[in-house]
Design an enzyme around this catalytic site. Sequence first.
Site, mmCIF file in Angstrom:
data_model
loop_
_atom_site.group_PDB
_atom_site.id
_atom_site.type_symbol
_atom_site.label_atom_id
_atom_site.label_comp_id
_atom_site.label_asym_id
_atom_site.label_seq_id
_atom_site.Cartn_x
_atom_site.Cartn_y
_atom_site.Cartn_z
ATOM 1 N N LYS A 250 0.845 -1.186 0.000
ATOM 2 C CA LYS A 250 0.000 0.000 0.000
ATOM 3 C C LYS A 250 0.889 1.247 0.000
ATOM 4 O O LYS A 250 1.818 1.360 0.785
ATOM 5 C CB LYS A 250 -0.915 -0.009 1.233
ATOM 6 C CG LYS A 250 -2.011 1.043 1.198
ATOM 7 C CD LYS A 250 -3.031 0.826 2.300
ATOM 8 C CE LYS A 250 -4.145 1.856 2.195
ATOM 9 N NZ LYS A 250 -5.205 1.628 3.201
ATOM 10 N N GLU A 337 -19.157 -5.079 10.851
ATOM 11 C CA GLU A 337 -20.037 -4.236 11.652
ATOM 12 C C GLU A 337 -21.085 -5.042 12.413
ATOM 13 O O GLU A 337 -21.398 -4.729 13.566
ATOM 14 C CB GLU A 337 -20.723 -3.198 10.753
ATOM 15 C CG GLU A 337 -19.780 -2.169 10.148
ATOM 16 C CD GLU A 337 -19.158 -2.644 8.842
ATOM 17 O OE1 GLU A 337 -18.384 -1.866 8.253
ATOM 18 O OE2 GLU A 337 -19.458 -3.777 8.410
ATOM 19 N N ARG A 365 -24.997 -1.217 8.006
ATOM 20 C CA ARG A 365 -24.778 -2.628 7.703
ATOM 21 C C ARG A 365 -25.094 -3.529 8.889
ATOM 22 O O ARG A 365 -25.100 -4.755 8.761
ATOM 23 C CB ARG A 365 -23.318 -2.817 7.263
ATOM 24 C CG ARG A 365 -22.982 -2.086 5.969
ATOM 25 C CD ARG A 365 -21.494 -1.813 5.817
ATOM 26 N NE ARG A 365 -20.695 -2.997 5.641
ATOM 27 C CZ ARG A 365 -20.216 -3.440 4.481
ATOM 28 N NH1 ARG A 365 -20.486 -2.785 3.373
ATOM 29 N NH2 ARG A 365 -19.466 -4.513 4.418
#
Length: 598
Positions: A250, A337, A365
Site C-alpha cells: 500500500k 459491523e 450494515r
Amino acid sequence: MYFRFVKKNLLHQIDNPDDLKKIPQEELPILAKELRDFIIDIVATKEGHLGASLGVVELSIALHYVFSTPKDLLVWDVGHQAYGHKILTGRKEIFNTNRQLNGISGFPKITESVYDAFGTGHSSTSISAVLGMAIASKLKGEINKQHIAVIGDASIASGMAFEALNQAGTLEVNMLIILNDNSMGIDPNVGALNEHFKDLKSNKTTAIFELLEIDYYGVVDGHNIKELINKLTQLKKIKGVKVLHIKTVKGKGLAKAEENQITYHAPGKFDKISGELIKSDANLPLKCQDVFGYTLLELAKHNDKIVAITPAMPTGSSLNYMMEKFPERTFNVGIAEQHAVTLAAGMATQGLIPFCTIYSTFLQRAYDQIIHDVALQKLPVIFCIDRAGIVGEDGATHHGVFDIASLRIIPNLIIAAPLNAKEFQDLLYTAQKNLDFPIAIRYPRGRMMAAQKVDFNINQFNKLKIGQAKQVSFGKEIAILTIGTIGNTIIELCKDAFYSEKITHINMIFVKPLDEVLLHKICQNYKKIITIEDGVLAGGFGSAILEFIQEHNYKNTQIKRLGVPDNFIEHGKVSELHAQVGIDFKTIKKEIDFFNLL
C-alpha cells in the site's frame, strides 16, 4: 503533460483500454511509473485516497491489458483502489475533478462509466456482485464472458465476502477473485485470517479457499507486471471459480506513503516530490473524533468496566488512544459491523460498558443487530456514530444522513447529538452512568465547535438528564429547534441583535426521547417553528416534531423543516453540499426571513 523523471509519455496516448493494448509489454513498467506519478500529482493538491490506488497500479494495467473490458466485467472492492482504473478508462483528462462538486466520484460508479460494472463505496460487496453477474451470464449463454472481483484492503475478512465465497464454491460459473493482500485496511489487518494469509506466503498451509472448493493460485508479486499478465492470461483460459492471491504494498512508489500507510491512506494535501504533508493550522479546534478518543480514554481510566469496539477504524475513530493505553479492553474486529454490534451486546449482558464506535454510513450494515440483539433486549450498548451528517468529498456512499430516521423507529433506543465539544463530553460521561437502555450519540466529521476550551479532566464532565433540551436564546416571534452541531449556525445568526430579539433557539440534544415539557411550552407560545437537522427530512428529527404537534393537536402551529431532501447527495465540500440542500448559513437566514413574513 508533465511527468516526473519519466522519459516517455505513454499515459498521454491512452484514452481507453484498447489504446493500452497497443503498448508493447516491455514498456508497461514505464507506463506504471507514469500512472503512479499522475495519481500522486493530482491527489497531492486535490486530496483523496492515495495509498490503496498506488498499490494496485500494476494490477490495474495488467487487468485492462489482458481482459476485454467493459465486455468483461470488472469490480473493484473497496472502491478507493480504483483511481488507476478510472484514469485508464477514459477519465484521465477529468481526473483533476475527482471528488470535487460536479466532478467524477472517488469510487466506481455505475452511472459514470461503462467500465464501472458495479458501484463500490462500502467494502466486501464485490464477490456477491460478481457472482450475480456470472450467474446471469451463464443463464444468458455468454459462456466466454469474464467476471473479475478485485477485493483488497482487508475486505475479504468481512462476513459478506465469506457468504459469497460459500455459495461460489458450489457453482459452475466463470469467475476470478483477485485477493489484493497488502496487510492493511486503513489500519493494519487483524485476526486469524490475516495470520492464515501470512502462512500462505510461506507455503505452510492449505489455502482456506480450497476448503471451500475454490481453486487457489498464488502468491504472485502484484508489482511485477510481466508475472501478473502471464498469470492472468493463464487464468483467463481456466473455467470455474478461482482465486488469485497477489501481494502488494500500500502506497507503493511514494516513500512516505510506504513508510506511513495509515496516514497516507487519505493524507490530505502533501508535497508531490517529497511526500511531506502540508500542515494545517495548529490552532484549529479538535476534530470530533479526537474529542471522542481523548474523552473515552479519560473515562476508561476511571471506570474499568468500559470496553471499546470498532470495525477496522481505530485510527479513523481515534479509538487508537484507548487501544494504546488499554489494549486488553479495546477491540478492532476488522470489517465486521454486524459482529461488532452483537459482540458489544454480549459484553453488556455481563456488566461491561461497551462503547461501539462505527461511522454512520457503516452502521447501516448492522441494522438488524441493533434491533434484534441490542434494543429488543434493552442492553446498554453505547453507539458512538462518527461521520454523521454530510461528510463531503466521499459522496453518496458515505454521507451519514440516514441514522436519525432509521434509528428513531427502534424502541428502547436513546438518540442524541451534541451541539459542541463540551456537550459531547457530557453525553459520553452520562452514557456510562448505568443507563437502562442503549444510546446512540451521533457527531459529524471534521472539527467540532467548542463552547469553551476542551478540558479532558473527568472532574469537568457533567451528567445530563436524558431527554432534556436546552434553551439557547429567548426571542419573541419564532422558535427554531435544532439537533447537533448544525445549531451553531443559529447561535452565529443570533449574534445579530435583530435576530436575537426574534428567535427562540432550542438545542434539543435528544431526538429520542424528546423534551415534551419544553415542546408543549414552545407550541403554546409560538405559532411558527423551524426544525433544522443534518440528516434526511423523511422520518427524521423534523418528522418527530411534526408527530408531536399532530398528536397533541396544535392546529394553529406552522412548521418549516430544513434538512436533507429525499434524494442521494453527491460529492463536494461540506459547505457546498450544505448550500445545495439548504442548511448553510445563507439559506437558513433566508428561510427564516421568508417564513417569519408569512
